[in-house]
Design a protein around this motif. Sequence first.
Motif, PDB file in Angstrom:
ATOM      1  N   MET A   1       0.952  -1.015   0.654  1.00  0.00           N
ATOM      2  CA  MET A   1      -0.146   0.053  -0.085  1.00  0.00           C
ATOM      3  C   MET A   1       0.273   1.386  -0.103  1.00  0.00           C
ATOM      4  N   SER A   2       0.556   2.712  -1.027  1.00  0.00           N
ATOM      5  CA  SER A   2       1.383   3.812  -1.131  1.00  0.00           C
ATOM      6  C   SER A   2       0.356   4.284  -0.958  1.00  0.00           C
ATOM      7  N   GLU A   3      -0.549   5.136  -0.072  1.00  0.00           N
ATOM      8  CA  GLU A   3      -1.263   6.005  -0.888  1.00  0.00           C
ATOM      9  C   GLU A   3      -1.546   7.777  -0.181  1.00  0.00           C
ATOM     10  N   ILE A   4      -1.734   8.606  -0.128  1.00  0.00           N
ATOM     11  CA  ILE A   4      -1.510  10.267   0.110  1.00  0.00           C
ATOM     12  C   ILE A   4      -2.591   9.813   0.571  1.00  0.00           C
ATOM     13  N   ARG A   5      -3.044  11.007   2.127  1.00  0.00           N
ATOM     14  CA  ARG A   5      -4.495  10.572   2.579  1.00  0.00           C
ATOM     15  C   ARG A   5      -4.376  11.913   3.038  1.00  0.00           C
ATOM     16  N   THR A   6      -5.403  13.128   3.190  1.00  0.00           N
ATOM     17  CA  THR A   6      -5.898  14.779   3.433  1.00  0.00           C
ATOM     18  C   THR A   6      -6.539  14.617   4.633  1.00  0.00           C
ATOM     19  N   ASN A   7      -5.761  14.575   6.387  1.00  0.00           N
ATOM     20  CA  ASN A   7      -6.624  14.968   7.158  1.00  0.00           C
ATOM     21  C   ASN A   7      -7.847  16.506   6.608  1.00  0.00           C
ATOM     22  N   PRO A   8      -9.172  16.226   6.569  1.00  0.00           N
ATOM     23  CA  PRO A   8     -10.193  17.263   6.258  1.00  0.00           C
ATOM     24  C   PRO A   8      -9.891  18.730   7.383  1.00  0.00           C
ATOM     25  N   PHE A   9      -9.881  18.313   8.350  1.00  0.00           N
ATOM     26  CA  PHE A   9     -10.106  19.042   9.619  1.00  0.00           C
ATOM     27  C   PHE A   9      -8.497  19.993   9.447  1.00  0.00           C
ATOM     28  N   THR A  10      -7.629  19.570   9.298  1.00  0.00           N
ATOM     29  CA  THR A  10      -5.945  20.461   9.297  1.00  0.00           C
ATOM     30  C   THR A  10      -5.186  20.727   8.008  1.00  0.00           C
ATOM     31  N   GLY A  11      -6.183  19.903   7.243  1.00  0.00           N
ATOM     32  CA  GLY A  11      -5.026  19.635   5.498  1.00  0.00           C
ATOM     33  C   GLY A  11      -3.794  18.875   5.599  1.00  0.00           C
ATOM     34  N   GLU A  12      -3.447  18.778   6.702  1.00  0.00           N
ATOM     35  CA  GLU A  12      -2.685  17.410   7.309  1.00  0.00           C
ATOM     36  C   GLU A  12      -1.939  16.625   6.235  1.00  0.00           C
ATOM     37  N   MET A  13      -1.078  16.445   5.536  1.00  0.00           N
ATOM     38  CA  MET A  13      -1.314  14.856   4.619  1.00  0.00           C
ATOM     39  C   MET A  13      -0.205  13.690   5.329  1.00  0.00           C
ATOM     40  N   PRO A 167      -1.585  33.049  24.435  1.00  0.00           N
ATOM     41  CA  PRO A 167      -2.639  33.331  24.900  1.00  0.00           C
ATOM     42  C   PRO A 167      -2.700  34.295  23.154  1.00  0.00           C
ATOM     43  N   VAL A 168      -2.100  33.121  22.584  1.00  0.00           N
ATOM     44  CA  VAL A 168      -2.549  32.618  20.653  1.00  0.00           C
ATOM     45  C   VAL A 168      -2.493  32.060  21.083  1.00  0.00           C
ATOM     46  N   VAL A 169      -3.599  31.416  19.093  1.00  0.00           N
ATOM     47  CA  VAL A 169      -4.287  30.149  18.816  1.00  0.00           C
ATOM     48  C   VAL A 169      -3.092  29.784  18.534  1.00  0.00           C
ATOM     49  N   PRO A 170      -2.553  28.546  18.172  1.00  0.00           N
ATOM     50  CA  PRO A 170      -2.118  27.405  17.384  1.00  0.00           C
ATOM     51  C   PRO A 170      -2.279  27.381  15.667  1.00  0.00           C
ATOM     52  N   LYS A 171      -1.450  27.407  14.801  1.00  0.00           N
ATOM     53  CA  LYS A 171      -2.092  27.204  13.080  1.00  0.00           C
ATOM     54  C   LYS A 171      -3.098  25.447  13.575  1.00  0.00           C
ATOM     55  N   ARG A 172      -3.351  24.486  14.272  1.00  0.00           N
ATOM     56  CA  ARG A 172      -3.335  23.732  13.606  1.00  0.00           C
ATOM     57  C   ARG A 172      -5.049  23.587  13.796  1.00  0.00           C
ATOM     58  N   ALA A 173      -4.712  23.841  16.086  1.00  0.00           N
ATOM     59  CA  ALA A 173      -6.257  24.366  16.291  1.00  0.00           C
ATOM     60  C   ALA A 173      -6.909  25.287  15.425  1.00  0.00           C
ATOM     61  N   PRO A 272     -10.667  27.068  20.124  1.00  0.00           N
ATOM     62  CA  PRO A 272     -10.249  28.391  20.574  1.00  0.00           C
ATOM     63  C   PRO A 272     -11.421  28.615  21.597  1.00  0.00           C
ATOM     64  N   ARG A 273     -10.478  30.037  22.331  1.00  0.00           N
ATOM     65  CA  ARG A 273     -11.791  30.619  22.966  1.00  0.00           C
ATOM     66  C   ARG A 273     -13.146  31.191  21.920  1.00  0.00           C
ATOM     67  N   ASP A 274     -14.515  31.450  22.900  1.00  0.00           N
ATOM     68  CA  ASP A 274     -15.663  31.384  22.780  1.00  0.00           C
ATOM     69  C   ASP A 274     -16.056  31.271  20.926  1.00  0.00           C
ATOM     70  N   THR A 275     -14.751  29.762  20.850  1.00  0.00           N
ATOM     71  CA  THR A 275     -15.419  28.886  19.585  1.00  0.00           C
ATOM     72  C   THR A 275     -16.336  27.931  19.876  1.00  0.00           C
ATOM     73  N   ASP A 276     -17.064  27.158  18.456  1.00  0.00           N
ATOM     74  CA  ASP A 276     -18.414  26.333  19.057  1.00  0.00           C
ATOM     75  C   ASP A 276     -17.507  24.822  17.738  1.00  0.00           C
ATOM     76  N   PHE A 277     -17.221  24.202  19.100  1.00  0.00           N
ATOM     77  CA  PHE A 277     -16.046  23.070  18.294  1.00  0.00           C
ATOM     78  C   PHE A 277     -16.264  21.687  18.487  1.00  0.00           C
ATOM     79  N   HIS A 278     -15.607  20.602  17.807  1.00  0.00           N
ATOM     80  CA  HIS A 278     -16.857  19.328  18.588  1.00  0.00           C
ATOM     81  C   HIS A 278     -14.715  18.819  19.258  1.00  0.00           C
ATOM     82  N   TRP A 279     -14.892  18.690  20.414  1.00  0.00           N
ATOM     83  CA  TRP A 279     -14.013  17.920  21.003  1.00  0.00           C
ATOM     84  C   TRP A 279     -13.530  16.389  20.871  1.00  0.00           C
ATOM     85  N   HIS A 280     -12.249  16.060  21.797  1.00  0.00           N
ATOM     86  CA  HIS A 280     -12.120  14.710  21.432  1.00  0.00           C
ATOM     87  C   HIS A 280     -10.916  15.113  21.509  1.00  0.00           C
TER      88      HIS A 280
END
Length: 319
Positions: A1-13, A167-173, A272-280
């Motif tokens: 198997m050799s397959e590249i997939r993309t995370n739909p929430f972060t864009g990470e491959m 004091p900041v929101v990381p890019k991934r979050a 992040p603060r004051d956002t509607d997320f789906h925690w996990h």
Amino acid sequence: MSEIRTNPFTGEMSLYAENRRNRPYEFVHNTERKHANSEKCPFCGGHEAWTPDAIYQDGPNGAWQMRVFPNKFPTVREDCTDAAEEPFYTQTAGRGRHEILVDTPDHDATIDTFDAAHIASILQVLQDRLHFFRNRADTQYVQIFKNCGPSAGMSMHHSHWQVVGLPVVPKRAATMAEAMHREDCLFCKMLAYEKEMNRRIVAETEHFLALTPYAGRFAYELWLAPKAHQRDFGEMSAEERQELAALLRKMLGRVTGIREDIGYNICVMDGPRDTDFHWHIEILPRIGGFAGFEFATDCYICMVSPENAAVYYRKEEAE
């Protein structure tokens, strides 16, 4: 198997290449502890004076089960007010808070051996700390995590969690939060799809699903998520907390069965603060390691597909 997939929430491959499990490896990992006992451990009962004063402690000195205190070596500091300005770049003072939760007085105990009731108590204390951090004006994002084993970044052998308010929101979050709500809750839709396909679902309870994510960054990566939409970890009820504790204990038992002395991270993914997320919760077994390809491309090579990882976890369920 050799397959590249993309995370739909972060864009990470992630690049799945299972044939790489057979490549030669000429080195031996050997991490030896400096101290084989608890005599020099500041996290052990009776050594309370070796840490900053406790913010929370569920019993007297030497007789507690959990203890929370500020990190003596914090990543961010409450007294930090300035950053060295360079006009070409962006910078922010590292003002924030960093706490430690020691979750057992036993120097050698590990979370996979805790009973479900104790894990539920840990989750409750973590919820309380999250609420505290959320109420701080200087906190935009809170990360709760646990490093298990030296390969996972653990610097102290004694079991503990960390809570960091930034004091900041990381890019991934930030990217995850934005992606989740482009159309209602993308995470809810993902869970519905996974239940329908039933290829990567590992376990299910009344309120939670455990699954191997379609485009995880790590071999045998596991996500535990509430089935109904919950915007943050702090919303979980006492009943749900007990249920999640039992599921988490079961799943960690399977993670530690992958191989002897496996390291792994437990990350509570919240918005992040004051956002509607789906925690996990993301459980990240540390098999192999990031190398030049990952650092150069932000694409992660995995030697076990999520589908085969799910087969392993489900086999353990059947047994």
